[in-house]
Every structure is written in structure tokens, then in C-alpha cells.
Design an enzyme around this catalytic site. Structure first.
Site, PDB file in Angstrom:
ATOM      1  N   GLY A   1      -0.887   7.724   1.129  1.00 16.51           N
ATOM      2  CA  GLY A   1      -1.278   7.691   2.530  1.00 16.51           C
ATOM      3  C   GLY A   1      -0.197   7.229   3.484  1.00 16.51           C
TER       4      GLY A   1
ATOM      5  CE1 TYR B   1     -10.118  -0.893   7.690  1.00 18.16           C
ATOM      6  CE2 TYR B   1     -11.213  -0.065   9.660  1.00 18.16           C
ATOM      7  CZ  TYR B   1     -10.131  -0.068   8.806  1.00 18.16           C
ATOM      8  OH  TYR B   1      -9.056   0.749   9.058  1.00 18.16           O
TER       9      TYR B   1
ATOM     10  N   GLY C   1       0.818  -1.205   0.000  1.00 20.61           N
ATOM     11  CA  GLY C   1       0.000   0.000   0.000  1.00 20.61           C
ATOM     12  C   GLY C   1       0.850   1.252   0.000  1.00 20.61           C
TER      13      GLY C   1
END
Length: 267
Positions: free
Chosen positions: A19, A154, A15
């Protein structure tokens, strides 16, 4: 603890294209570590690798696909590198009650937020143990400390990551390899926007003093990993929130969360 940097050691950061992942990659680069930047966005990864210098390598990978995860160790080895630090940061979320969920989207979340963590740890930790050096940073959330109505999958996925990493850390005791969980609270990354919770909506549920910037979270994360901390929660307010989330009786906590969570407004 962090191993010393070396010319052949590398830190895969998943990722990494944006971010928290991007900022962790930048923080590790500032401390002299080589990087394998892992995400789906090839162009974004290559731009970041160019910015970080020759010790950063773009390794585009769709971590929701088991076959792509399985190929990652060989691709890194082909660069003449071995993994010293593993950062499992890639993740996604869905929004809304289970009764209205898309099964395919829910299972994709499980593949990325749960299966990818287990898969990559299982592939890279054995080599670290053999060499007697290494570190694992798995990214969860303050939501890992209790159920999340409106984001049930989540919250459960992040709880899995927290539990898994606690167990992994104990298994690694005495091997020269450490493991820690990063549990950030709200961070200004656009992550919520992707699932339909823009920052202004989230701020109605979470006060401004809880929010952190991604570069701050990255610095605290790497400092915590270097210090050998088991669980890293950036920000004093978020540490209080994590404790309350963990300790408050569920019969009191869950109705409060359900009343304010944007995901419950779709029910």
C-alpha cells in the site's frame, strides 16, 4: 524539508510491505535515500528490499508490541545507519460500533496507530535534533478532521496523530528537523477490505473522484514533506472534504456520517 541523502542516513518506513508504505519507500528510493523497511511480513519486506537495491534493508518488526518497537533503534544502528527521515505509516482499523467492539482488537489498534507513532518519534527525533537534520512524516487520514461513527477508535487515533504532529512540528522549529502529517482520503490499497469494507462498498459512500492511487499519494507526500508543508492532503476533492469535515457543526455532520458508514450497518 527533507535532509540530503547520505551513505549512512536511512529512512525507516513502517507498514512498508504494501500500500502507501510500500509506495513511499519506492518514492524515497527513487530520490536516493536509504531505507529501513519495517512491517511484520518478513518475506514481503525482503522481496521489496531486493527490488529496491542494497540501500534498502528489511527490518521485520511487530509494531503493536512495545518490546519490538524498543529494539528497533539498536537494530538500525547495528547496520551502521542513523535515521534521517522517519515515516510512521503502519496502521490498522476496526469496523463497527463501540457497543459491539472487541476490547483486545481496539487496544491493538491504539498500540499500532497511536502508541507506535509516539514511541518511534520519541526514540528517533532526539538524534535528528542532535545532528540538526531530519524529517518526520506521520500518516493520519482525512478522517482525522472529525469523528467517524462506525470507526470511532480509528478516527480518534488519526485525530491524535494530526494533533501530535502539529505540536511536534512547532517544538522542532529552528532545529533543522521538520514534521508533517499525511492525511489521505480513500486510496486503493485493500486497507478497507481488511476490516470488511471492500472498495465497491466504500464507493457507495465516497464518490470515484475522491479516490487516489497509492503511488500518487506517495509522490504527493514526499513532495509535500520536501516543500515543508505541515498537512498534506492528496487530491483537491479530499482537501475540500477535509475542510468540510473540520468545519461542519457536529450536530449536522455526525448523523449524516452514521447513516452512510458501513460500520454502522452492524449495529
Amino acid at each position: 524539508m527533507l535532509p540530503a541523502s547520505s551513505s549512512t542516513g536511512v529512512a525507516p518506513v513502517t507498514g512498508a510491505s504494501k500500500g502507501i508504505g510500500e509506495q513511499i519507500a519506492r518514492e524515497l528510493a527513487r530520490r536516493g535515500y536509504g531505507l529501513a523497511l519495517v512491517a511484520r511480513g518478513a518475506d514481503e519486506l525482503r522481496a521489496l528490499a531486493d527490488d529496491l537495491g542494497p540501500a534498502a534493508h528489511a527490518v521485520p518488526t511487530d509494531l503493536s508490541r512495545p518490546q519490538d518497537r524498543a529494539a528497533l533503534p539498536e537494530r538500525i544502528a547495528a547496520l551502521g545507519l542513523e535515521v534521517d527521515i522517519l515515516v510512521n505509516n503502519a496502521g490498522m482499523s476496526n469496523l463497527g460500533p463501540v457497543a459491539k467492539a472487541d476490547p483486545a482488537a481496539e487496544l491493538t489498534l491504539v498500540e499500532l496507530d497511536v502508541a507506535a507513532v509516539v514511541d518511534l518519534c520519541s526514540r528517533f527525533v532526539p538524534g535528528m535534533v542532535t545532528r540538526g537534520r531530519g524529517a518526520v512524516l506521520n500518516v493520519a487520514s482525512v478522517g482525522a478532521f472529525g469523528p467517524v461513527p462506525g470507526q470511532a477508535t480509528y478516527g480518534a487515533a488519526k485525530a491524535f496523530v494530526l494533533s501530535y504532529t502539529h505540536a511536534l512540528r512547532e517544538e522542532l522549529r529552528g532545529t533543522g528537523v521538520s514534521a508533517a502529517t499525511l492525511c489521505p482520503g480513500p486510496v486503493r490499497t485493500g486497507f478497507g477490505e481488511q476490516v470488511g469494507i471492500p472498495d465497491d462498498e466504500a464507493e457507495k459512500m465516497l464518490p470515484p473522484f475522491m479516490w487516489e492511487q497509492p503511488d500518487t499519494v506517495a509522490r504527493v507526500a514526499v513532495d509535500g514533506l520536501a516543500a515543508g508543508r505541515a498537512v498534506i492532503v492528496p487530491g483537491a476533492a479530499n482537501r475540500v472534504a477535509a475542510a468540510l469535515n473540520h468545519l461542519t457543526p457536529r450536530r449536522l455532520l455526525l448523523p449524516m456520517l452514521a447513516r452512510v458508514h458501513p460500520g454502522m450497518k452492524t449495529s
